[in-house]
Design an enzyme around this catalytic site. Structure first.
Site, PDB file in Angstrom:
ATOM      1  N   HIS A   1       1.109  -9.893   5.883  1.00 15.75           N
ATOM      2  CA  HIS A   1       0.458  -8.617   6.191  1.00 15.75           C
ATOM      3  C   HIS A   1      -0.805  -8.453   5.367  1.00 15.75           C
ATOM      4  O   HIS A   1      -0.831  -8.813   4.187  1.00 15.75           O
ATOM      5  CB  HIS A   1       1.377  -7.433   5.842  1.00 15.75           C
ATOM      6  CG  HIS A   1       2.608  -7.367   6.667  1.00 15.75           C
ATOM      7  ND1 HIS A   1       2.644  -6.783   7.908  1.00 15.75           N
ATOM      8  CD2 HIS A   1       3.856  -7.833   6.435  1.00 15.75           C
ATOM      9  CE1 HIS A   1       3.868  -6.885   8.407  1.00 15.75           C
ATOM     10  NE2 HIS A   1       4.619  -7.514   7.527  1.00 15.75           N
ATOM     11  N   PRO A   2      -1.820  -7.853   5.982  1.00 11.93           N
ATOM     12  CA  PRO A   2      -2.975  -7.440   5.179  1.00 11.93           C
ATOM     13  C   PRO A   2      -2.616  -6.149   4.452  1.00 11.93           C
ATOM     14  O   PRO A   2      -1.679  -5.464   4.846  1.00 11.93           O
ATOM     15  CB  PRO A   2      -4.047  -7.174   6.231  1.00 11.93           C
ATOM     16  CG  PRO A   2      -3.253  -6.713   7.417  1.00 11.93           C
ATOM     17  CD  PRO A   2      -1.956  -7.508   7.384  1.00 11.93           C
TER      18      PRO A   2
ATOM     19  N   PHE B   1       2.101  -3.210  -0.418  1.00 19.24           N
ATOM     20  CA  PHE B   1       2.806  -2.073   0.162  1.00 19.24           C
ATOM     21  C   PHE B   1       3.034  -2.331   1.642  1.00 19.24           C
ATOM     22  O   PHE B   1       2.093  -2.546   2.403  1.00 19.24           O
ATOM     23  CB  PHE B   1       1.963  -0.808  -0.040  1.00 19.24           C
ATOM     24  CG  PHE B   1       2.534   0.436   0.567  1.00 19.24           C
ATOM     25  CD1 PHE B   1       3.720   0.977   0.095  1.00 19.24           C
ATOM     26  CD2 PHE B   1       1.872   1.082   1.597  1.00 19.24           C
ATOM     27  CE1 PHE B   1       4.241   2.142   0.645  1.00 19.24           C
ATOM     28  CE2 PHE B   1       2.370   2.248   2.146  1.00 19.24           C
ATOM     29  CZ  PHE B   1       3.563   2.770   1.671  1.00 19.24           C
TER      30      PHE B   1
ATOM     31  N   ALA C   1       3.210   1.325  10.004  1.00 17.82           N
ATOM     32  CA  ALA C   1       2.032   2.181  10.059  1.00 17.82           C
ATOM     33  C   ALA C   1       1.759   2.787  11.428  1.00 17.82           C
ATOM     34  O   ALA C   1       0.972   3.726  11.524  1.00 17.82           O
ATOM     35  CB  ALA C   1       0.806   1.381   9.596  1.00 17.82           C
TER      36      ALA C   1
END
Length: 173
Positions: free
Chosen positions: A70-71, A123, A127
């Site tokens: 994940h970015p 984190f 989203a």
């Protein structure tokens, strides 16, 4: 590119794993799910995915490998270089960050760095449908937690993301 479950069931092991890795970058998860084929329906695939992910949560290395796919929230630009295989999924999932005020994005970027410094992984949050302010609020609420709690929280969020991506891969159930 969407494919049918019947098509997925007939892919080579390598191709099935490659497709699954666009949904979650845990190689153990992808391998185990590909080995569980054929699936009778999409619900059976999702249930097996949940089961495999639940069992992998006891291995921190598997979690961290998935999280590394994940970015950072609010850092969509890094997606194009480092995470090409999840680019379309993650860019859409983080669309709430695209219209945020600069101060919220700066706070989100700082909070992400603080989180990474504290826990050793980025984190992870489901989203979709959340504004940048909501993501920031969640990040700030989770930042005081201990590492064990955050591994559990991030693993649960990762599973939500994986399920969303699987549903996108196979289209409506």
């Amino acid at each position: 590119m969407s494919l049918t479950l019947a098509q997925f069931n007939t892919l080579s092991q390598e191709e099935a794993i490659a497709r699954l890795l666009t949904c979650c970058t845990s190689s153990n998860w992808a391998h185990q799910l590909a080995c569980a084929r054929p699936f009778i329906d999409q619900n059976a695939l999702l249930m097996k995915s949940d089961d495999i992910w639940h069992k992998l949560q006891t291995n921190e290395d598997d979690l961290l490998e998935a999280f590394d796919g994940h970015p950072q929230i609010g850092n969509v630009a890094s997606l194009k270089e480092k995470y090409r295989n999840t680019q379309n999924s993650a860019a859409h999932e983080q669309s709430g960050a695209n219209n945020a005020e600069d101060d919220v994005l700066e706070a989100l970027a700082q909070g992400n760095q603080d989180y990474l410094d504290k826990f050793g992984f980025i984190f992870i949050v489901f989203a979709t449908g959340k504004s940048a302010q909501q993501m920031l609020d969640l990040l700030l609420a989770r930042l005081p937690n201990d590492r064990t709690t955050e591994l559990t929280n991030a693993a649960a969020e990762q599973n939500k993301i994986t399920r969303l991506r699987l549903n996108k891969l196979f289209g409506p159930a």
